[in-house]
Each structure stands twice: as structure tokens, then as C-alpha cells.
Design a protein around this motif. Structure first.
Motif, PDB file in Angstrom:
ATOM      1  N   ALA A 150      -5.273   9.997   1.022  1.00  0.00           N
ATOM      2  CA  ALA A 150      -5.220   8.635   1.561  1.00  0.00           C
ATOM      3  C   ALA A 150      -5.609   7.595   0.524  1.00  0.00           C
ATOM      4  O   ALA A 150      -5.036   6.497   0.479  1.00  0.00           O
ATOM      5  N   THR A 151      -6.565   7.936  -0.332  1.00  0.00           N
ATOM      6  CA  THR A 151      -7.006   6.974  -1.351  1.00  0.00           C
ATOM      7  C   THR A 151      -5.897   6.684  -2.347  1.00  0.00           C
ATOM      8  O   THR A 151      -5.638   5.522  -2.699  1.00  0.00           O
ATOM      9  N   PHE A 152      -5.227   7.741  -2.815  1.00  0.00           N
ATOM     10  CA  PHE A 152      -4.117   7.552  -3.759  1.00  0.00           C
ATOM     11  C   PHE A 152      -3.018   6.704  -3.128  1.00  0.00           C
ATOM     12  O   PHE A 152      -2.507   5.751  -3.738  1.00  0.00           O
ATOM     13  N   LEU A 153      -2.637   7.042  -1.897  1.00  0.00           N
ATOM     14  CA  LEU A 153      -1.589   6.289  -1.221  1.00  0.00           C
ATOM     15  C   LEU A 153      -1.995   4.832  -1.008  1.00  0.00           C
ATOM     16  O   LEU A 153      -1.165   3.918  -1.143  1.00  0.00           O
ATOM     17  N   ALA A 154      -3.266   4.615  -0.677  1.00  0.00           N
ATOM     18  CA  ALA A 154      -3.734   3.247  -0.440  1.00  0.00           C
ATOM     19  C   ALA A 154      -3.666   2.413  -1.718  1.00  0.00           C
ATOM     20  O   ALA A 154      -3.164   1.277  -1.705  1.00  0.00           O
ATOM     21  N   PHE A 155      -4.145   2.959  -2.822  1.00  0.00           N
ATOM     22  CA  PHE A 155      -4.115   2.211  -4.079  1.00  0.00           C
ATOM     23  C   PHE A 155      -2.680   1.937  -4.520  1.00  0.00           C
ATOM     24  O   PHE A 155      -2.354   0.820  -4.963  1.00  0.00           O
ATOM     25  N   LEU A 156      -1.809   2.936  -4.409  1.00  0.00           N
ATOM     26  CA  LEU A 156      -0.428   2.741  -4.839  1.00  0.00           C
ATOM     27  C   LEU A 156       0.281   1.722  -3.953  1.00  0.00           C
ATOM     28  O   LEU A 156       1.037   0.869  -4.440  1.00  0.00           O
ATOM     29  N   THR A 157       0.030   1.772  -2.654  1.00  0.00           N
ATOM     30  CA  THR A 157       0.645   0.815  -1.736  1.00  0.00           C
ATOM     31  C   THR A 157       0.145  -0.599  -1.989  1.00  0.00           C
ATOM     32  O   THR A 157       0.927  -1.555  -2.022  1.00  0.00           O
ATOM     33  N   ILE A 158      -1.162  -0.731  -2.157  1.00  0.00           N
ATOM     34  CA  ILE A 158      -1.721  -2.060  -2.438  1.00  0.00           C
ATOM     35  C   ILE A 158      -1.154  -2.612  -3.738  1.00  0.00           C
ATOM     36  O   ILE A 158      -0.818  -3.802  -3.841  1.00  0.00           O
ATOM     37  N   ILE A 172       1.584  -9.729 -11.242  1.00  0.00           N
ATOM     38  CA  ILE A 172       2.238  -8.487 -11.680  1.00  0.00           C
ATOM     39  C   ILE A 172       1.289  -7.659 -12.535  1.00  0.00           C
ATOM     40  O   ILE A 172       1.179  -6.430 -12.373  1.00  0.00           O
ATOM     41  N   VAL A 173       0.597  -8.313 -13.434  1.00  0.00           N
ATOM     42  CA  VAL A 173      -0.373  -7.604 -14.280  1.00  0.00           C
ATOM     43  C   VAL A 173      -1.484  -7.001 -13.416  1.00  0.00           C
ATOM     44  O   VAL A 173      -1.919  -5.868 -13.636  1.00  0.00           O
ATOM     45  N   GLY A 174      -1.949  -7.751 -12.416  1.00  0.00           N
ATOM     46  CA  GLY A 174      -2.956  -7.213 -11.508  1.00  0.00           C
ATOM     47  C   GLY A 174      -2.471  -5.970 -10.804  1.00  0.00           C
ATOM     48  O   GLY A 174      -3.215  -4.998 -10.639  1.00  0.00           O
ATOM     49  N   ALA A 175      -1.204  -5.966 -10.392  1.00  0.00           N
ATOM     50  CA  ALA A 175      -0.628  -4.789  -9.743  1.00  0.00           C
ATOM     51  C   ALA A 175      -0.597  -3.605 -10.700  1.00  0.00           C
ATOM     52  O   ALA A 175      -0.843  -2.458 -10.308  1.00  0.00           O
ATOM     53  N   MET A 176      -0.299  -3.848 -11.968  1.00  0.00           N
ATOM     54  CA  MET A 176      -0.286  -2.782 -12.977  1.00  0.00           C
ATOM     55  C   MET A 176      -1.651  -2.119 -13.097  1.00  0.00           C
ATOM     56  O   MET A 176      -1.769  -0.892 -13.206  1.00  0.00           O
ATOM     57  N   VAL A 177      -2.692  -2.947 -13.094  1.00  0.00           N
ATOM     58  CA  VAL A 177      -4.047  -2.413 -13.265  1.00  0.00           C
ATOM     59  C   VAL A 177      -4.482  -1.602 -12.052  1.00  0.00           C
ATOM     60  O   VAL A 177      -5.126  -0.561 -12.178  1.00  0.00           O
ATOM     61  N   VAL A 178      -4.109  -2.056 -10.861  1.00  0.00           N
ATOM     62  CA  VAL A 178      -4.518  -1.381  -9.628  1.00  0.00           C
ATOM     63  C   VAL A 178      -3.810  -0.036  -9.463  1.00  0.00           C
ATOM     64  O   VAL A 178      -4.375   0.922  -8.924  1.00  0.00           O
ATOM     65  N   LEU A 209      -7.300   3.033 -21.582  1.00  0.00           N
ATOM     66  CA  LEU A 209      -6.419   3.230 -20.433  1.00  0.00           C
ATOM     67  C   LEU A 209      -6.026   1.912 -19.780  1.00  0.00           C
ATOM     68  O   LEU A 209      -4.942   1.804 -19.206  1.00  0.00           O
ATOM     69  N   VAL A 210      -6.889   0.904 -19.847  1.00  0.00           N
ATOM     70  CA  VAL A 210      -6.554  -0.384 -19.256  1.00  0.00           C
ATOM     71  C   VAL A 210      -5.321  -0.961 -19.941  1.00  0.00           C
ATOM     72  O   VAL A 210      -4.418  -1.500 -19.293  1.00  0.00           O
ATOM     73  N   GLY A 211      -5.257  -0.820 -21.263  1.00  0.00           N
ATOM     74  CA  GLY A 211      -4.083  -1.281 -21.995  1.00  0.00           C
ATOM     75  C   GLY A 211      -2.832  -0.528 -21.595  1.00  0.00           C
ATOM     76  O   GLY A 211      -1.736  -1.098 -21.549  1.00  0.00           O
ATOM     77  N   VAL A 212      -2.981   0.751 -21.290  1.00  0.00           N
ATOM     78  CA  VAL A 212      -1.845   1.546 -20.829  1.00  0.00           C
ATOM     79  C   VAL A 212      -1.340   1.023 -19.494  1.00  0.00           C
ATOM     80  O   VAL A 212      -0.138   0.866 -19.271  1.00  0.00           O
ATOM     81  N   PHE A 213      -2.277   0.751 -18.594  1.00  0.00           N
ATOM     82  CA  PHE A 213      -1.906   0.306 -17.246  1.00  0.00           C
ATOM     83  C   PHE A 213      -1.095  -0.988 -17.279  1.00  0.00           C
ATOM     84  O   PHE A 213      -0.178  -1.174 -16.470  1.00  0.00           O
ATOM     85  N   ILE A 214      -1.445  -1.896 -18.183  1.00  0.00           N
ATOM     86  CA  ILE A 214      -0.765  -3.196 -18.206  1.00  0.00           C
ATOM     87  C   ILE A 214       0.374  -3.226 -19.223  1.00  0.00           C
ATOM     88  O   ILE A 214       0.863  -4.301 -19.568  1.00  0.00           O
ATOM     89  N   SER A 215       0.805  -2.063 -19.685  1.00  0.00           N
ATOM     90  CA  SER A 215       1.932  -1.990 -20.605  1.00  0.00           C
ATOM     91  C   SER A 215       3.217  -1.560 -19.914  1.00  0.00           C
ATOM     92  O   SER A 215       4.312  -1.937 -20.333  1.00  0.00           O
ATOM     93  N   THR A 268       5.810  -0.781 -16.480  1.00  0.00           N
ATOM     94  CA  THR A 268       6.214  -1.492 -15.267  1.00  0.00           C
ATOM     95  C   THR A 268       6.610  -0.526 -14.153  1.00  0.00           C
ATOM     96  O   THR A 268       7.584  -0.759 -13.434  1.00  0.00           O
ATOM     97  N   THR A 269       5.865   0.555 -13.996  1.00  0.00           N
ATOM     98  CA  THR A 269       6.156   1.504 -12.922  1.00  0.00           C
ATOM     99  C   THR A 269       5.912   0.868 -11.555  1.00  0.00           C
ATOM    100  O   THR A 269       6.823   0.792 -10.724  1.00  0.00           O
ATOM    101  N   VAL A 270       4.698   0.414 -11.317  1.00  0.00           N
ATOM    102  CA  VAL A 270       4.370  -0.192 -10.027  1.00  0.00           C
ATOM    103  C   VAL A 270       5.147  -1.484  -9.783  1.00  0.00           C
ATOM    104  O   VAL A 270       5.700  -1.672  -8.680  1.00  0.00           O
ATOM    105  N   PRO A 271       5.250  -2.405 -10.746  1.00  0.00           N
ATOM    106  CA  PRO A 271       6.060  -3.598 -10.486  1.00  0.00           C
ATOM    107  C   PRO A 271       7.514  -3.260 -10.136  1.00  0.00           C
ATOM    108  O   PRO A 271       8.111  -3.911  -9.272  1.00  0.00           O
ATOM    109  N   ALA A 272       8.090  -2.249 -10.784  1.00  0.00           N
ATOM    110  CA  ALA A 272       9.471  -1.863 -10.477  1.00  0.00           C
ATOM    111  C   ALA A 272       9.571  -1.341  -9.053  1.00  0.00           C
ATOM    112  O   ALA A 272      10.522  -1.669  -8.323  1.00  0.00           O
ATOM    113  N   ALA A 273       8.599  -0.528  -8.638  1.00  0.00           N
ATOM    114  CA  ALA A 273       8.610  -0.016  -7.267  1.00  0.00           C
ATOM    115  C   ALA A 273       8.466  -1.159  -6.270  1.00  0.00           C
ATOM    116  O   ALA A 273       9.145  -1.191  -5.230  1.00  0.00           O
TER     117      ALA A 273
END
Length: 312
Positions: free
Chosen positions: A116-124, A141-147, A245-251, A253-258
């Protein structure tokens, strides 16, 4: 340095002690006879240089203490000891370059669970990306990448492929195969509700010139960024330098594309749905391939293959 604790069956304690006493990368050896209650046995503790940990763990597993007892590792932030300094000098290689395979398998295995935690973070994260799309806000968009939590399963896929840990591959693939569709569907539902209540309409993504158009514009640079991010992310995980890893997250566009898929589908822009889906696929594949390549180039497939991960 890493702190090692071994719960050893009494009949193997002498072998464990001899192993740690003789290994040049181990020091601060302590033995507690009969201290372990469940499972019953002795407790052996030592501090181990990071670059020696993989070999020590492999030899402990050969003794079977992981099956009949237990082995735990903890990071030591500060060690004021000449003996510890000497152990690090004697251990081959550099600590920052060492891959502790069992630690890596355990960490990626935990982060790749479908729960549930993984699904919640990915959905948010996808919902945040959708807000960024409809408001044309790169900051959101950058905030979504980090989350977004998707790098955990992607790293697990790479580790599982290199180590031939098919249980880890299945767990990570399941998390991604279920997590992204669920997040996209929830995002689409949120977009539909937003359109129904008049928060926005199809014109918010119509035309060109938006600041967030990079999300669905897939091209060669998408693959380049994904490969570099995957390599940097795996280097960060294996060297215990998590700040990178923070730099990786904001590099990537997996979550923004979804998130864009959910918005564009509801608004009927199928060209951007396909573009976003392509961006998502390129990023997922590029990250996994690059992360696996880093593991192979650094240390090969490793020594010891543990039994399957526990269910849950």
C-alpha cells in the motif's frame, strides 16, 4: 566500517570465531556464549571493513549460519580505533568502491515490494505530475519526480538480473506492472473529476509551447538521460552515497510521463498518450540496463547466491 553480528549455532561458533579472527578486514571481535535464545546459540560480533564484508558474508553463508542462526550488518558512522584503521588498510580495495551484495539484495528487495505504501507514493507522485501538466508548472513536475518511488523496483530488477535472482526480478516486475497502471488510472479519474467540476478543460494541453512539453517529447536525449541516471543511481546505492539519489529522481521523467498519460487520455489527446508512453518505456529500460551494466563492470555477478527472498 560495518558492524557484524552473528547468531551462531554452538557447534559452528569456533569456525565463525576462527574466520573473523583470521580475516584481515575484521576487528573488535566479541563472543557471548549462550546469549542467543531464538534461535538458540552464541552471539559473535565484529567490526568489518566495507571492502571485506562481501567475502566475510559469503564464508559465513558457507558455514550455514544464515540458515540455522542469523547474520546482521549495521553501518558504523564513526569508529575511533587504531585496530579499525588497520583493518581498513589491510582489506583489499577501497570502501567506497565495495559492493556488499547481500546488503544490496536486501535493500532493493525491501524497496521493490508491492504494498500500500508503494502504491500510495506512486499514485501521489502521478497526481502531482498531473497537476504540473494542467498548470504548466515545471516545479510541480520536479516535485512529482522526487516523490516517485519507482527507482527501488528498477534497481531491484538490475540486481536480480545480474545476480540471477529471479525471485527479486519477479517481485520488482510485479511492483512496476501493477503500480504504474493503478497510478495512471487514479490520475485519469482525478483528471475526469477535475474536468467535470470545471477546474480545467482540454485547452490546457492543446497546442505547443508549454514548459512541460518535454514530458511527452521522447527522443535520443531521453535515453541518454535515463542511462546516465540509472548509472548514477546504482553507483549511489552500491557506494552508500544516498545523497546522489535525489539527483537521479529529478533527472528522469518516468512519473511525469505516467501522469501525462492519465491526463492526455481523459482529454482525448492520443498522440501525447503515445508520446508519454514511449517516454516512460525508454526511461524504464534505460535505467535498468545502465544499472545492470554498472554492477557488471564494477564487480561481476558476485560470489554467493542466497536462497529466495521471504514472501511479503
Amino acid at each position: 566500517m560495518l558492524h557484524l553480528r552473528v547468531v551462531s549455532p554452538a557447534d559452528r561458533t569456533e569456525d565463525v570465531v576462527a574466520l573473523l579472527r583470521e580475516h584481515r578486514g575484521a576487528t573488535h571481535l566479541v563472543l557471548f556464549r549462550g546469549a542467543a535464545l531464538d534461535p538458540a546459540g552464541d552471539v559473535v560480533e565484529a567490526d568489518v571493513a566495507r571492502e571485506a564484508a562481501d567475502e566475510v558474508l559469503s564464508r559465513l553463508c558457507e558455514l550455514g549460519v544464515d540458515r540455522d542462526g542469523g547474520v546482521t550488518l549495521e553501518q558504523i558512522d564513526t569508529a575511533l580505533s587504531d585496530a579499525a584503521d588497520l583493518a581498513e588498510e589491510r582489506a583489499p580495495g577501497e570502501g567506497a568502491d565495495a559492493v556488499v551484495w547481500e546488503e544490496l539484495v536486501a535493500r532493493t528487495g525491501e524497496e521493490s515490494r508491492l504494498n500500500a505504501t508503494f502504491l500510495a507514493f506512486l499514485t501521489i507522485a502521478c497526481l502531482l505530475a498531473a497537476v504540473g501538466v494542467v498548470t504548466d508548472s515545471p516545479v510541480t513536475i520536479v516535485g512529482a519526480m522526487v516523490v516517485g518511488p519507482e527507482f527501488g523496483p528498477l534497481a531491484a530488477l538490475a540486481v536480480g538480473l545480474v545476480r540471477r535472482r529471479w525471485d527479486l526480478v519477479r517481485r520488482a516486475a510485479l511492483a512496476l506492472a501493477v503500480g504504474f497502471p493503478v497510478a495512471v488510472l487514479v490520475t485519469a479519474a482525478g483528471t475526469w473529476v477535475g474536468g467535470l467540476t470545471g477546474l480545467f478543460d482540454a485547452s490546457v494541453i492543446a497546442g505547443d509551447g508549454h514548459q512541460v512539453d518535454f514530458v511527452y517529447e521522447v527522443g535520443p536525449w531521453s535515453l541518454v538521460v535515463a542511462v546516465l541516471a540509472g548509472a548514477a543511481g546504482m553507483l549511489s546505492m552500491t557506494s552508500a552515497k544516498s545523497a546522489a539519489l535525489v539527483g537521479v529522481f529529478i533527472s528522469v521523467t518516468t512519473v511525469p510521463a505516467a501522469g501525462y498519460i492519465g491526463v492526455a487520455a481523459v482529454l482525448g489527446d492520443w498522440g501525447r498518450v503515445l508520446g508519454s508512453a514511449g517516454q516512460l518505456a525508454v526511461n524504464l529500460v534505460g535505467i535498468v540496463v545502465a544499472a545492470a551494466a554498472v554492477l557488471l563492470l564494477r564487480h561481476g555477478p558476485g560470489r554467493h547466491v542466497r536462497r529466495p527472498l521471504p514472501r511479503g
